[in-house]
Enzyme design. Structure first.
Site, PDB file in Angstrom:
ATOM      1  N   LYS A 182      31.965   9.213  51.468  1.00  0.00           N
ATOM      2  CA  LYS A 182      32.340   9.407  52.746  1.00  0.00           C
ATOM      3  C   LYS A 182      31.377  10.453  53.206  1.00  0.00           C
ATOM      4  CE  LYS A 182      34.125  12.386  56.098  1.00  0.00           C
ATOM      5  NZ  LYS A 182      32.610  11.053  56.529  1.00  0.00           N
ATOM      6  N   GLY A 235      30.905  21.606  51.897  1.00  0.00           N
ATOM      7  CA  GLY A 235      30.959  21.174  53.709  1.00  0.00           C
ATOM      8  C   GLY A 235      31.572  22.498  53.552  1.00  0.00           C
ATOM      9  N   SER A 236      31.597  22.968  54.743  1.00  0.00           N
ATOM     10  CA  SER A 236      31.970  24.451  55.621  1.00  0.00           C
ATOM     11  C   SER A 236      33.602  24.651  54.851  1.00  0.00           C
ATOM     12  CB  SER A 236      32.372  24.195  56.787  1.00  0.00           C
ATOM     13  OG  SER A 236      33.224  23.245  57.492  1.00  0.00           O
ATOM     14  N   THR A 237      33.523  25.851  54.778  1.00  0.00           N
ATOM     15  CA  THR A 237      34.437  26.382  54.457  1.00  0.00           C
ATOM     16  C   THR A 237      35.639  26.162  55.079  1.00  0.00           C
ATOM     17  OG1 THR A 237      32.740  28.580  53.668  1.00  0.00           O
ATOM     18  CG2 THR A 237      35.619  29.082  53.960  1.00  0.00           C
ATOM     19  N   GLU A 238      36.367  26.305  55.785  1.00  0.00           N
ATOM     20  CA  GLU A 238      37.339  25.552  56.528  1.00  0.00           C
ATOM     21  C   GLU A 238      37.930  24.543  56.434  1.00  0.00           C
ATOM     22  OE1 GLU A 238      34.275  26.315  58.880  1.00  0.00           O
ATOM     23  OE2 GLU A 238      34.568  28.273  58.387  1.00  0.00           O
ATOM     24  N   GLY A 240      36.906  22.747  53.805  1.00  0.00           N
ATOM     25  CA  GLY A 240      36.685  23.219  52.005  1.00  0.00           C
ATOM     26  C   GLY A 240      38.656  23.899  52.056  1.00  0.00           C
ATOM     27  N   GLU A 257      32.192  23.058  47.239  1.00  0.00           N
ATOM     28  CA  GLU A 257      30.409  23.957  47.718  1.00  0.00           C
ATOM     29  C   GLU A 257      31.227  23.581  49.004  1.00  0.00           C
ATOM     30  OE1 GLU A 257      28.798  23.362  45.139  1.00  0.00           O
ATOM     31  OE2 GLU A 257      29.146  22.362  43.486  1.00  0.00           O
ATOM     32  N   CYS A 291      22.435  25.405  52.933  1.00  0.00           N
ATOM     33  CA  CYS A 291      23.645  26.523  51.980  1.00  0.00           C
ATOM     34  C   CYS A 291      24.007  27.222  51.336  1.00  0.00           C
ATOM     35  CB  CYS A 291      24.697  25.919  51.679  1.00  0.00           C
ATOM     36  SG  CYS A 291      24.005  24.379  50.079  1.00  0.00           S
ATOM     37  N   GLU A 390      27.820  33.102  58.521  1.00  0.00           N
ATOM     38  CA  GLU A 390      27.126  31.399  57.664  1.00  0.00           C
ATOM     39  C   GLU A 390      25.955  31.339  59.860  1.00  0.00           C
ATOM     40  OE1 GLU A 390      27.874  27.939  56.351  1.00  0.00           O
ATOM     41  OE2 GLU A 390      25.920  28.053  55.302  1.00  0.00           O
TER      42      GLU A 390
HETATM   43  P1  NAD Z   1      31.938  19.892  57.562  1.00  0.00           P
HETATM   44  O1  NAD Z   1      32.929  20.393  56.479  1.00  0.00           O
HETATM   45  O2  NAD Z   1      32.212  20.135  58.618  1.00  0.00           O
HETATM   46  O3  NAD Z   1      32.029  18.614  56.630  1.00  0.00           O
HETATM   47  C1  NAD Z   1      31.579  17.745  55.688  1.00  0.00           C
HETATM   48  C2  NAD Z   1      32.168  16.641  55.626  1.00  0.00           C
HETATM   49  O4  NAD Z   1      33.617  16.761  55.760  1.00  0.00           O
HETATM   50  C3  NAD Z   1      31.648  15.575  56.454  1.00  0.00           C
HETATM   51  O5  NAD Z   1      31.642  14.126  56.072  1.00  0.00           O
HETATM   52  C4  NAD Z   1      32.556  15.749  57.028  1.00  0.00           C
HETATM   53  O6  NAD Z   1      32.960  14.903  57.590  1.00  0.00           O
HETATM   54  C5  NAD Z   1      34.450  16.151  56.068  1.00  0.00           C
HETATM   55  N1  NAD Z   1      35.579  16.511  56.784  1.00  0.00           N
HETATM   56  C6  NAD Z   1      36.124  17.112  58.122  1.00  0.00           C
HETATM   57  N2  NAD Z   1      36.665  17.246  58.451  1.00  0.00           N
HETATM   58  C7  NAD Z   1      38.029  16.583  57.808  1.00  0.00           C
HETATM   59  C8  NAD Z   1      39.456  16.812  56.805  1.00  0.00           C
HETATM   60  N3  NAD Z   1      39.637  16.861  57.304  1.00  0.00           N
HETATM   61  N4  NAD Z   1      39.499  15.562  56.193  1.00  0.00           N
HETATM   62  C9  NAD Z   1      38.453  15.615  55.012  1.00  0.00           C
HETATM   63  N5  NAD Z   1      36.785  15.247  55.452  1.00  0.00           N
HETATM   64  C10 NAD Z   1      36.259  16.538  56.108  1.00  0.00           C
HETATM   65  O7  NAD Z   1      30.543  20.536  56.974  1.00  0.00           O
HETATM   66  P2  NAD Z   1      28.810  20.438  58.036  1.00  0.00           P
HETATM   67  O8  NAD Z   1      29.265  20.724  59.298  1.00  0.00           O
HETATM   68  O9  NAD Z   1      28.640  18.765  57.826  1.00  0.00           O
HETATM   69  O10 NAD Z   1      28.453  20.913  56.989  1.00  0.00           O
HETATM   70  C11 NAD Z   1      27.972  22.147  57.203  1.00  0.00           C
HETATM   71  C12 NAD Z   1      28.929  22.987  56.233  1.00  0.00           C
HETATM   72  O11 NAD Z   1      28.164  22.754  54.493  1.00  0.00           O
HETATM   73  C13 NAD Z   1      27.855  24.211  55.799  1.00  0.00           C
HETATM   74  O12 NAD Z   1      28.869  25.998  56.021  1.00  0.00           O
HETATM   75  C14 NAD Z   1      26.933  24.436  55.222  1.00  0.00           C
HETATM   76  O13 NAD Z   1      27.331  25.472  54.163  1.00  0.00           O
HETATM   77  C15 NAD Z   1      28.027  23.385  54.050  1.00  0.00           C
HETATM   78  N6  NAD Z   1      27.238  23.122  52.478  1.00  0.00           N
HETATM   79  C16 NAD Z   1      27.620  23.527  50.672  1.00  0.00           C
HETATM   80  C17 NAD Z   1      26.865  23.032  50.671  1.00  0.00           C
HETATM   81  C18 NAD Z   1      26.733  23.815  48.907  1.00  0.00           C
HETATM   82  O14 NAD Z   1      26.191  22.871  47.798  1.00  0.00           O
HETATM   83  N7  NAD Z   1      27.271  24.563  48.680  1.00  0.00           N
HETATM   84  C19 NAD Z   1      25.815  22.321  50.042  1.00  0.00           C
HETATM   85  C20 NAD Z   1      25.219  21.917  51.690  1.00  0.00           C
HETATM   86  C21 NAD Z   1      26.180  21.672  52.672  1.00  0.00           C
END
Ligand code: NAD
Length: 487
Positions: A182, A235-238, A240, A257, A291, A390
């Site tokens: 996704k 993605g984001s901490t919350e 995750g 991650e 990130c 962040e």
């Molecule tokens: P996000 O967490 O909002 O979204 C990430 C993904 O999760 C998207 O595809 C989103 O649609 C999906 N998502 C959102 N809510 C969900 C739920 N309830 N259930 C399942 N999936 C859901 O993050 P973002 O704003 O797209 O990306 C930015 C974040 O990603 C930053 O915090 C960044 O640090 C992190 N990031 C980390 C790495 C790493 O390797 N550690 C790499 C790139 C980005």
């Protein structure tokens, strides 16, 4: 000179080898953040579509060709996909830049190469995964099998939409899993195109399914689905944390991650010109929506004033530009919402007492777009929110320190532990500090380097599990112990 843009076809879901509309018929728009124009419409996956994709992936794993294919044949197909990525480099780079706002220079020189590199590198591993024979008892023949997990759900963010497909799908597929991926709703174009290229490479239907849609709908359905064996999330901490909790219901394996607030440490004995370049690319590469961005710059007090002065000068020269112009090094933030968040953080930093020495403003290009100036906040204290949270934009927080112990203490005094940088000419200091930093990556006299062969992932609040490198194959395989009685 800017690139001329060909119109982009409406995007479909890729399920079981076919480009299809969503069962509900719903679509969403994806927009170019630099021009604020609509690029195209995309089919929006709902729970029913995710279920279809998971069933297709399940069948391709349980009964279909992928689970039964000889590893060398899997390797050949994945390698071919890597070749097709390179053959379609220009198109993929343009789609990425339009969708995300990152400079075409980065999409072409870094992102495309990394995606192709992932499929090439991990194709080599497909035929090299093995278990062990063990010597437990002369009366038994005991051995282990390293087996794929089954169906992997990959959920990826908008900052590296194409690279993340390579990071997740290449090792998962090489290990023999099938995948439902996704992409983020903000940036679905390159993942869809990579799904098409996988079919063109001869990867069988159902092996790699792409379901763009909202996190709270399609993402949630993937995490809850009982037939998914593992979620690999970036993605984001919350989000995750939420995924980890939700995945507990079906006892899914999870790798996370998450975000970062990575310290980039400049010692007074460093090659300061090199450190200056590393400090600026460390934060302004990828518009700071990275990130692992070196977003906390720790500078040794004896060179602090001079270094900050040069940093401010350099930041002022890093002006935002048209992302399609090959000379541009600072693109548009992914959307208006993210721009608002970043500008809000700059305001917070100033209110907290940081000194704004460069940037700080929105700066439209050709009168449009979500561009923010390369920004430097100096005299930051490590306890300030701009030093701890962040920001995910081109905003650098600069903090002075005195000596090795103070540098390490400040570097580690943060929730996250994704990456870090050390600039010094003292070899012993470089190694000692590398060991003391609690971060998944340490770059010494360099910053923001990645390779399919080097593991990447977080310590502490930045998550667990690894992408890339041979280590990440453990995230996509499990061990079976076989005991055979010889008596
Ligand atoms: P996000 O967490 O909002 O979204 C990430 C993904 O999760 C998207 O595809 C989103 O649609 C999906 N998502 C959102 N809510 C969900 C739920 N309830 N259930 C399942 N999936 C859901 O993050 P973002 O704003 O797209 O990306 C930015 C974040 O990603 C930053 O915090 C960044 O640090 C992190 N990031 C980390 C790495 C790493 O390797 N550690 C790499 C790139 C980005």
């Amino acid at each position: 000179m800017s690139e001329t843009l060909a119109p982009v076809r409406p995007g479909k879901l890729i399920i079981n080898g076919e480009a299809v509309d969503a069962a509900s018929g719903r679509t969403f728009e994806t927009r170019n953040p630099a021009t604020e124009e609509r690029i195209t419409t995309i089919a929006e996956a709902g729970a029913e579509d995710v279920d279809r994709a998971v069933r297709a992936a399940r069948a391709a794993f349980d009964d279909g060709p992928w689970g039964r294919m000889r590893p060398a044949e899997r390797a050949r197909l994945l390698h071919k996909l890597g070749d097709l990525v390179l053959a379609n480099a220009d198109e993929l780079a343009r789609l990425e830049t339009m969708d995300n706002g990152k400079p075409i220079f980065e999409s072409r020189q870094i992102d495309v190469g990394m995606v192709a590199g992932c499929f090439h590198y991990f194709s080599g591993w497909a035929s090299k995964l093995s278990g062990d024979t063990t010597s437990v008892n002369p009366s038994f023949f005991t051995y282990t099998l390293r087996e794929p997990l089954g169906v992997v759900g990959a959920i990826i963010p908008w900052n590296f939409p194409m690279i993340m497909v390579g990071w997740k799908a290449a090792p998962a597929l090489a290990a023999g899993n099938t995948v439902v991926l996704k992409p983020a709703a903000e940036t679905p174009l390159t993942a869809i195109r990579l799904g098409e290229l996988a079919l063109e490479a001869g990867i069988p239907p159902g092996v790699l399914n792409i379901v763009p849609g909202r996190g709270t709908v399609a993402g949630e359905a993937l995490v809850r689905h009982p037939k998914v064996d593992k979620i690999s999330f970036t993605g984001s901490t919350e989000v995750g944390q939420h995924i980890m909790r939700t995945a507990a219901d079906t006892v899914k394996k999870v790798t996370l991650e998450l975000g970062g607030k990575s310290p980039n440490i400049v010692f007074a004995d460093a090659d300061l010109d090199a450190a200056l370049r590393g400090a600026t690319t460390g934060i302004f590469y990828g518009k700071g929506e990275v990130c692992a961005a070196g977003s906390r710059l720790l500078v040794e007090r004896s060179v602090y004033d001079e270094f900050v002065g040069k940093l401010a000068e350099r930041a002022k020269k890093t002006a935002p530009g048209d992302p399609m112009d090959p000379k541009t090094r600072l693109g548009a933030l992914v959307n208006e919402k993210q721009m608002g968040v970043v500008l809000g953080w700059i305001e917070t930093g100033v209110k907290e007492g940081a000194k704004l020495v460069a940037g700080g403003q929105r700066q439209p290009v050709n009168g449009k777009g979500t561009f923010v100036q390369a920004t430097v906040l100096a005299d930051v204290q490590n306890s300030m929110r701009v030093a701890q949270e962040e920001i995910f934009g081109p905003v650098l927080a600069v903090i002075p320190f005195e000596g090795v112990d103070d540098a390490v203490a400040k570097a580690n005094d943060v929730f996250f532990g994704l990456a870090s940088g050390v600039w010094t000419r003292d070899v012993k200091k470089a190694h000692v500090v590398s060991r003391r930093l609690r971060a998944g990556t340490v770059w010494v006299n360099m910053y923001n380097y990645y390779d399919p062969g080097m593991p990447f992932g977080g310590y502490k609040g930045s998550g667990f599990g690894r992408d890339l490198g041979a280590d990440c194959l453990h995230e996509y395989t499990q061990i079976k112990s076989v005991w055979l009685n010889l008596e």
